[in-house]
Design an enzyme around this catalytic site. Structure first.
Site, PDB file in Angstrom:
ATOM      1  N   SER A 220     -17.573  -9.583 -18.460  1.00 61.45           N
ATOM      2  CA  SER A 220     -17.411  -9.718 -19.890  1.00 61.45           C
ATOM      3  C   SER A 220     -17.972 -11.029 -20.451  1.00 61.45           C
ATOM      4  O   SER A 220     -18.272 -11.117 -21.636  1.00 61.45           O
ATOM      5  CB  SER A 220     -15.927  -9.632 -20.252  1.00 61.45           C
ATOM      6  OG  SER A 220     -15.196 -10.680 -19.632  1.00 61.45           O
TER       7      SER A 220
ATOM      8  N   SER B  58     -15.844 -11.225 -14.203  1.00 59.97           N
ATOM      9  CA  SER B  58     -16.505 -11.601 -15.463  1.00 59.97           C
ATOM     10  C   SER B  58     -17.135 -12.978 -15.518  1.00 59.97           C
ATOM     11  O   SER B  58     -17.791 -13.308 -16.502  1.00 59.97           O
ATOM     12  CB  SER B  58     -15.529 -11.469 -16.624  1.00 59.97           C
ATOM     13  OG  SER B  58     -15.347 -10.107 -16.909  1.00 59.97           O
TER      14      SER B  58
ATOM     15  N   LYS C 239     -16.067 -19.583 -23.671  1.00 59.34           N
ATOM     16  CA  LYS C 239     -15.860 -18.145 -23.903  1.00 59.34           C
ATOM     17  C   LYS C 239     -14.793 -17.954 -24.977  1.00 59.34           C
ATOM     18  O   LYS C 239     -13.770 -18.644 -24.974  1.00 59.34           O
ATOM     19  CB  LYS C 239     -15.436 -17.484 -22.587  1.00 59.34           C
ATOM     20  CG  LYS C 239     -15.410 -15.961 -22.613  1.00 59.34           C
ATOM     21  CD  LYS C 239     -15.049 -15.412 -21.233  1.00 59.34           C
ATOM     22  CE  LYS C 239     -15.010 -13.896 -21.206  1.00 59.34           C
ATOM     23  NZ  LYS C 239     -14.578 -13.369 -19.879  1.00 59.34           N
TER      24      LYS C 239
HETATM   25  N1  GLN Z   1     -15.683  -5.683 -15.686  1.00 62.81           N
HETATM   26  C1  GLN Z   1     -14.288  -5.772 -15.326  1.00 62.81           C
HETATM   27  C2  GLN Z   1     -13.456  -5.067 -16.375  1.00 62.81           C
HETATM   28  O1  GLN Z   1     -14.003  -4.532 -17.275  1.00 62.81           O
HETATM   29  C3  GLN Z   1     -13.887  -7.208 -15.149  1.00 62.81           C
HETATM   30  C4  GLN Z   1     -13.643  -7.904 -16.410  1.00 62.81           C
HETATM   31  C5  GLN Z   1     -13.226  -9.337 -16.256  1.00 62.81           C
HETATM   32  O2  GLN Z   1     -13.345  -9.945 -15.190  1.00 62.81           O
HETATM   33  N2  GLN Z   1     -12.682  -9.866 -17.320  1.00 62.81           N
HETATM   34  O3  GLN Z   1     -12.266  -5.030 -16.287  1.00 62.81           O
END
Ligand code: GLN
Length: 491
Positions: free
Chosen positions: A155, A179, A80
């Site tokens: 994400s 994410s 990532k």
């Molecule tokens: N979807 C969540 C957010 O937007 C989690 C994101 C993540 O785990 N990095 O904060």
């Protein structure tokens, strides 16, 4: 030799160790696959062809010299783009870091290299890991290999899509609120969030430091466990790293694969099993509970009354921490600089850079966080959210006195079509309804494919006590042994 891109990491490593394929051949096969499909999937922001082939040659040379190889040597892994990679572009999905090449490797990447895995490229993500669909990437979204008109989760949608599309057998994600797990669920892959502090944050571009947790993505539970073992464990460079060895997640996954869960107590989270999820997701979840019972597990319902406040508490804590963490992107130290004409003041340059460098969701979070932390509102918002965090931890602690692990669907809905949730931030935030409590508590959780709803994958989430990561692998592997793995239609 059959197609190596279809093999598990375990199988690929065995081929390399046995000399049936060189690491270079394995890497080239994956580079070819990327070249064939990634214009449609867009899982990668950067493919490191040269670096990957060099790493593969190194593994082949070490094997030829008779040196011992680690269990994942020669296996390509997609990383990532939130983790620093020395000399390789690292953008966190943001324009503000376009063309930034870090001068150092994150601990996760150093460990990947030391283990002889082959970092093959950097994967797409929502900007600074804020989002649930990769639609907030400054470089365009990633498609779900199951249906290219749908999101791959976020994400870390790029990491999940890369493995679902057979562009790499393994990937690294980071999980702040879901994410790793949510992209795993909607792409039919396995995603594990380790115990907070069980994997190092050194070189992980910070979103919300008290929640951020790097972890493994794979197509099988055993592969995820092997990767977890490679990247996990104490790191003196991260002050929140836990100075204890990671539990034996690989042994736990292999034990689970025997399909026997006799004596294991599973708790269904009452608040997450009734409403709030699509009927098809709930149906797949209920089928899995039946399967787990047949494997010998004892299943009871456990109430975690404060979980319903997790989402609002998260959307105060995470933005608060991000408003502080993202202050470093000022146009001076990293990446983009706008308006530096020798006339404008430092403040004007910073302001122009941040205005043009950050996307709308990131700006929304910075504003939310700055507000929640401002004097006069601090106690009412941030302080209150921290109290809720304590209550959620107490729910987990009480639950784990009754059961070994908690289970729920990973996400309330399957992969949704592009554009269907970008108009309303709250609808996007709901994707993490079931994953966020774990982050606030700090424990480990895994998403494992458990079925299909309307032809799209559904994930089951297994949550364990802190530093009991092995438990979730055992249960996940047992379920996988019963339901199998899930293959998307050919691209
Ligand atoms: N979807 C969540 C957010 O937007 C989690 C994101 C993540 O785990 N990095 O904060």
């Amino acid at each position: 030799m059959s197609d190596v891109t279809r093999m598990t990491a375990t199988e690929v490593a065995a081929l390399v160790a046995g000399g049936e394929a060189s690491a270079v051949e394995v890497t080239q096969a994956h580079l070819d696959r990327i070249a064939a499909v990634d214009d449609r999937v867009h899982a990668f922001l950067h493919v490191d062809t040269e670096g990957a082939l060099a790493a593969a040659r190194d593994v082949d040379a070490r094997r030829a010299a008779g040196e011992p190889l680690g269990p994942l040597a020669g296996v390509p892994v997609a990383v990532k783009d939130v983790l620093t990679t020395k000399g390789v572009p690292t953008t966190a999905g943001s324009k503000i870091l376009e063309n930034w090449r870090p001068p150092y490797d994150s601990t996760i990447v150093s460990r990947l290299r030391a283990a002889g895995t082959v970092p093959i490229g950097k994967t797409n993500m929502d900007e600074f890991a804020m989002g649930s669909s990769t639609e907030y990437s400054a470089y365009g979204p990633t498609s779900n290999p199951w249906d290219l008109t749908r999101i791959p989760g976020g994400s870390g949608g790029g990491s999940a899509a890369a493995i679902a599309a057979y562009e790499a057998p393994l990937a690294i994600g980071s999980d702040t609120g879901g994410s790793i797990r949510q992209p795993g669920a909607v792409t039919g892959t396995v995603g594990a969030k380790p115990t907070y502090g069980g994997t190092s944050r050194y070189g992980l571009i910070a979103f919300s430091s008290s929640l951020d947790t790097p972890g493994p993505c794979a197509r099988t539970v055993e592969d995820a466990a092997l990767l977890h073992a490679v990247i996990g464990g104490h790191d003196p460079r991260d002050s929140t790293s836990i100075p204890q060895p990671v539990p034996d997640v690989v042994a736990a996954a292999r034990l689970g694969a025997t399909g026997d869960l006799t004596g294991v107590r599973l708790g269904i989270v009452t608040e997450f099993s009734g409403e709030g999820a699509e009927p098809g997701v709930l149906a797949a979840f209920r089928d899995s509970v039946e399967t787990l019972t047949k494997l010998g597990a004892e299943v009871v319902e456990v109430s975690c009354p404060n979980f319903q406040y997790a989402l609002p508490a998260y959307y105060l804590i995470a933005p608060s921490e991000c408003s502080s963490n993202l202050a470093r992107f000022d146009g001076v130290r990293f990446g983009l600089r706008v308006g530096d004409d020798g006339v404008k003041s430092l403040e004007e340059v910073m302001s122009l850079t941040r205005d043009q460098g950050f996307g709308p969701e990131v700006k929304r979070r910075i504003m939310l966080g700055t507000y929640a932390l401002s004097s006069g509102y601090y106690d009412a918002y941030y302080g209150q959210a921290q109290k809720v965090r304590t209550l959620i931890t107490r729910d987990f602690t009480a639950a784990f006195e009754q059961v070994d692990v908690l289970i729920s669907p990973t996400t309330p809905f399957v992969a949704f079509p592009f554009g269907s949730r970008t108009g309303d931030p709250y609808q996007m935030y709901l994707a993490d309804l079931f994953t966020i409590p774990t982050n606030l508590y700090g424990g480990p959780a895994i998403s494992v494919p458990c079925g299909l709803s309307e032809g799209l994958p559904v994930g089951l989430q297994i949550m364990a006590p802190t530093m009991a990561d092995d438990r979730m692998y055992r249960v996940a592997a047992a379920l996988e042994s019963a339901v199998g793995t899930f293959t998307p239609p050919a691209l």
